[in-house]
Design a protein around this motif. Structure first.
Motif, PDB file in Angstrom:
ATOM      1  N   ALA A 109      -0.942  12.778  -9.747  1.00 35.54           N
ATOM      2  CA  ALA A 109      -1.817  12.704  -8.574  1.00 35.54           C
ATOM      3  C   ALA A 109      -1.038  13.020  -7.301  1.00 35.54           C
ATOM      4  N   TYR A 110       0.213  12.567  -7.263  1.00 29.52           N
ATOM      5  CA  TYR A 110       1.038  12.823  -6.089  1.00 29.52           C
ATOM      6  C   TYR A 110       1.316  14.307  -5.938  1.00 29.52           C
ATOM      7  N   GLN A 111       1.631  14.965  -7.051  1.00 25.23           N
ATOM      8  CA  GLN A 111       1.874  16.404  -7.008  1.00 25.23           C
ATOM      9  C   GLN A 111       0.615  17.160  -6.582  1.00 25.23           C
ATOM     10  N   GLU A 112      -0.523  16.664  -6.992  1.00 22.33           N
ATOM     11  CA  GLU A 112      -1.786  17.285  -6.588  1.00 22.33           C
ATOM     12  C   GLU A 112      -1.978  17.178  -5.079  1.00 22.33           C
ATOM     13  N   GLN A 113      -1.605  16.043  -4.518  1.00 23.07           N
ATOM     14  CA  GLN A 113      -1.712  15.860  -3.072  1.00 23.07           C
ATOM     15  C   GLN A 113      -0.750  16.791  -2.328  1.00 23.07           C
ATOM     16  N   LEU A 114       0.435  16.984  -2.873  1.00 22.28           N
ATOM     17  CA  LEU A 114       1.371  17.926  -2.258  1.00 22.28           C
ATOM     18  C   LEU A 114       0.807  19.343  -2.301  1.00 22.28           C
ATOM     19  N   GLY A 115       0.121  19.673  -3.397  1.00 23.40           N
ATOM     20  CA  GLY A 115      -0.509  20.985  -3.501  1.00 23.40           C
ATOM     21  C   GLY A 115      -1.596  21.164  -2.458  1.00 23.40           C
ATOM     22  N   LYS A 116      -2.376  20.138  -2.223  1.00 22.85           N
ATOM     23  CA  LYS A 116      -3.422  20.208  -1.203  1.00 22.85           C
ATOM     24  C   LYS A 116      -2.814  20.357   0.194  1.00 22.85           C
ATOM     25  N   LEU A 117      -1.686  19.716   0.389  1.00 23.57           N
ATOM     26  CA  LEU A 117      -1.000  19.834   1.677  1.00 23.57           C
ATOM     27  C   LEU A 117      -0.565  21.284   1.912  1.00 23.57           C
ATOM     28  N   ALA A 118      -0.049  21.928   0.871  1.00 24.86           N
ATOM     29  CA  ALA A 118       0.343  23.334   0.986  1.00 24.86           C
ATOM     30  C   ALA A 118      -0.868  24.209   1.278  1.00 24.86           C
ATOM     31  N   GLU A 119      -2.006  23.896   0.665  1.00 30.03           N
ATOM     32  CA  GLU A 119      -3.223  24.673   0.925  1.00 30.03           C
ATOM     33  C   GLU A 119      -3.659  24.539   2.375  1.00 30.03           C
ATOM     34  N   GLU A 120      -3.524  23.346   2.945  1.00 35.97           N
ATOM     35  CA  GLU A 120      -3.894  23.141   4.343  1.00 35.97           C
ATOM     36  C   GLU A 120      -3.017  23.993   5.272  1.00 35.97           C
ATOM     37  N   LEU A 121      -1.731  24.044   4.969  1.00 40.45           N
ATOM     38  CA  LEU A 121      -0.819  24.830   5.800  1.00 40.45           C
ATOM     39  C   LEU A 121      -1.067  26.328   5.625  1.00 40.45           C
ATOM     40  N   ALA A 122      -1.351  26.744   4.403  1.00 41.24           N
ATOM     41  CA  ALA A 122      -1.659  28.157   4.166  1.00 41.24           C
ATOM     42  C   ALA A 122      -2.903  28.567   4.949  1.00 41.24           C
ATOM     43  N   VAL A 129      -7.223  24.971  15.409  1.00 40.08           N
ATOM     44  CA  VAL A 129      -5.828  24.978  14.980  1.00 40.08           C
ATOM     45  C   VAL A 129      -5.190  23.619  15.263  1.00 40.08           C
ATOM     46  N   ASP A 130      -5.462  23.068  16.442  1.00 41.66           N
ATOM     47  CA  ASP A 130      -4.925  21.752  16.793  1.00 41.66           C
ATOM     48  C   ASP A 130      -5.427  20.686  15.826  1.00 41.66           C
ATOM     49  N   GLU A 131      -6.692  20.767  15.485  1.00 42.66           N
ATOM     50  CA  GLU A 131      -7.265  19.799  14.549  1.00 42.66           C
ATOM     51  C   GLU A 131      -6.657  19.938  13.161  1.00 42.66           C
ATOM     52  N   ALA A 132      -6.386  21.173  12.753  1.00 38.93           N
ATOM     53  CA  ALA A 132      -5.779  21.408  11.441  1.00 38.93           C
ATOM     54  C   ALA A 132      -4.370  20.825  11.385  1.00 38.93           C
ATOM     55  N   ARG A 133      -3.634  20.972  12.488  1.00 37.80           N
ATOM     56  CA  ARG A 133      -2.304  20.363  12.512  1.00 37.80           C
ATOM     57  C   ARG A 133      -2.408  18.843  12.398  1.00 37.80           C
ATOM     58  N   ALA A 134      -3.332  18.264  13.124  1.00 36.22           N
ATOM     59  CA  ALA A 134      -3.486  16.816  13.088  1.00 36.22           C
ATOM     60  C   ALA A 134      -3.829  16.337  11.678  1.00 36.22           C
ATOM     61  N   ARG A 135      -4.710  17.060  10.989  1.00 38.26           N
ATOM     62  CA  ARG A 135      -5.073  16.684   9.616  1.00 38.26           C
ATOM     63  C   ARG A 135      -3.870  16.789   8.677  1.00 38.26           C
ATOM     64  N   SER A 136      -3.104  17.861   8.826  1.00 45.98           N
ATOM     65  CA  SER A 136      -1.947  18.049   7.953  1.00 45.98           C
ATOM     66  C   SER A 136      -0.903  16.952   8.177  1.00 45.98           C
ATOM     67  N   GLU A 137      -0.664  16.616   9.438  1.00 44.39           N
ATOM     68  CA  GLU A 137       0.306  15.571   9.725  1.00 44.39           C
ATOM     69  C   GLU A 137      -0.185  14.212   9.227  1.00 44.39           C
ATOM     70  N   GLU A 138      -1.470  13.945   9.402  1.00 45.49           N
ATOM     71  CA  GLU A 138      -2.028  12.681   8.904  1.00 45.49           C
ATOM     72  C   GLU A 138      -1.888  12.598   7.388  1.00 45.49           C
ATOM     73  N   HIS A 139      -2.154  13.708   6.736  1.00 44.54           N
ATOM     74  CA  HIS A 139      -2.019  13.768   5.280  1.00 44.54           C
ATOM     75  C   HIS A 139      -0.567  13.514   4.872  1.00 44.54           C
ATOM     76  N   ALA A 140       0.372  14.161   5.573  1.00 45.87           N
ATOM     77  CA  ALA A 140       1.794  14.019   5.254  1.00 45.87           C
ATOM     78  C   ALA A 140       2.272  12.585   5.476  1.00 45.87           C
ATOM     79  N   PHE A 141       1.907  12.003   6.603  1.00 42.64           N
ATOM     80  CA  PHE A 141       2.326  10.624   6.885  1.00 42.64           C
ATOM     81  C   PHE A 141       1.690   9.653   5.894  1.00 42.64           C
ATOM     82  N   GLY A 142       0.474   9.974   5.450  1.00 40.97           N
ATOM     83  CA  GLY A 142      -0.175   9.140   4.437  1.00 40.97           C
ATOM     84  C   GLY A 142       0.595   9.142   3.135  1.00 40.97           C
ATOM     85  N   LEU A 143       1.095  10.298   2.752  1.00 40.13           N
ATOM     86  CA  LEU A 143       1.893  10.384   1.524  1.00 40.13           C
ATOM     87  C   LEU A 143       3.195   9.605   1.657  1.00 40.13           C
ATOM     88  N   LEU A 144       3.787   9.641   2.842  1.00 47.16           N
ATOM     89  CA  LEU A 144       5.012   8.879   3.061  1.00 47.16           C
ATOM     90  C   LEU A 144       4.749   7.377   2.996  1.00 47.16           C
TER      91      LEU A 144
END
Length: 215
Positions: free
Chosen positions: A4-17, A52-67
């Motif tokens: 599940a964790y690897q799946e979340q990392l994959g989704k994070l990459a999709e958000e950045l792409a 774009v600003d909103e997308a960055r905020a979502r990606s960072e929130e996702h990343a901090f959530g994983l941490l």
């Protein structure tokens, strides 16, 4: 849990792409607005920058959530931390497209660019869009080899940027100081867009190999 964790990392990459596609489109439209004196397209780029600003905020929130919710091992921690830096670079690329669009709007209905530098900016815009497009695949596929190849396109951008100064320093430049300032600033926006694209590519190399490439 690990799957599940690897799946979340994959989704994070999709958000950045997806962000890389957004900023590439923004620069493509901003360049067209600049070259065609297209006010409506410039306004569209300006309005869309919020996405774009909103997308960055979502990606960072996702990343901090994983941490916060997981205990990532070294490789995963490298990925999550690098993601935060990548999101920042991508947002700055969007901001640079925004600056181009604002320049087109500020001078409307007059063109910003003298005729003799328009071909240079046309080419700079194409390189910027190409870089952003490559980033999508590099981020999505974690492709370190393609990431290394980004340097060549950045060199093309640097060469064009230097050429602008050659044109402005020529005795044939007859467009005055204001036009020279506009050209200087706009050239810098495109150069920095490419620099941030290369920074993202280097982060991908770091994620994959654990080492940052040399300058």
């Amino acid at each position: 849990m690990r799957e599940a964790y690897q799946e979340q990392l994959g989704k994070l990459a999709e958000e950045l792409a997806a962000m890389s596609t957004m900023v590439g489109t923004a620069m493509e439209h901003a360049t067209k607005a600049l070259l065609d004196t297209d006010l409506s397209l410039a306004e569209q780029v300006i309005d869309d920058d919020l996405r774009v600003d909103e997308a960055r905020a979502r990606s960072e929130e996702h990343a901090f959530g994983l941490l916060a919710l997981q205990a990532p091992v070294a490789g995963d921690l490298r990925t999550v931390i690098s993601t935060i830096h990548v999101a920042e670079d991508l947002e700055r690329m969007g901001d640079l497209a925004l600056h181009v669009a604002k320049a087109a709007r500020r001078r409307h209905p007059q063109p910003v660019l003298p005729e003799d530098v328009r071909p240079v900016f046309d080419q700079m815009g194409k390189i910027a869009v190409k870089l952003a497009g490559r980033l999508h695949d590099i981020i999505q596929n974690q492709d370190a080899d393609s990431a290394h190849a980004m340097e060549a396109a950045d060199d093309e951008m640097d060469d064009l940027h230097r050429h602008l100064f050659t044109v402005m320093m020529s005795s044939e430049w007859e467009h005055g100081v204001a036009a020279a300032v506009d050209v200087t600033l706009l050239g810098r926006f495109y150069e920095r867009f490419a620099d941030h694209a290369v920074a993202v590519a280097r982060r991908v190399v770091f994620i994959v190999t654990g080492q940052m490439p040399n300058d």
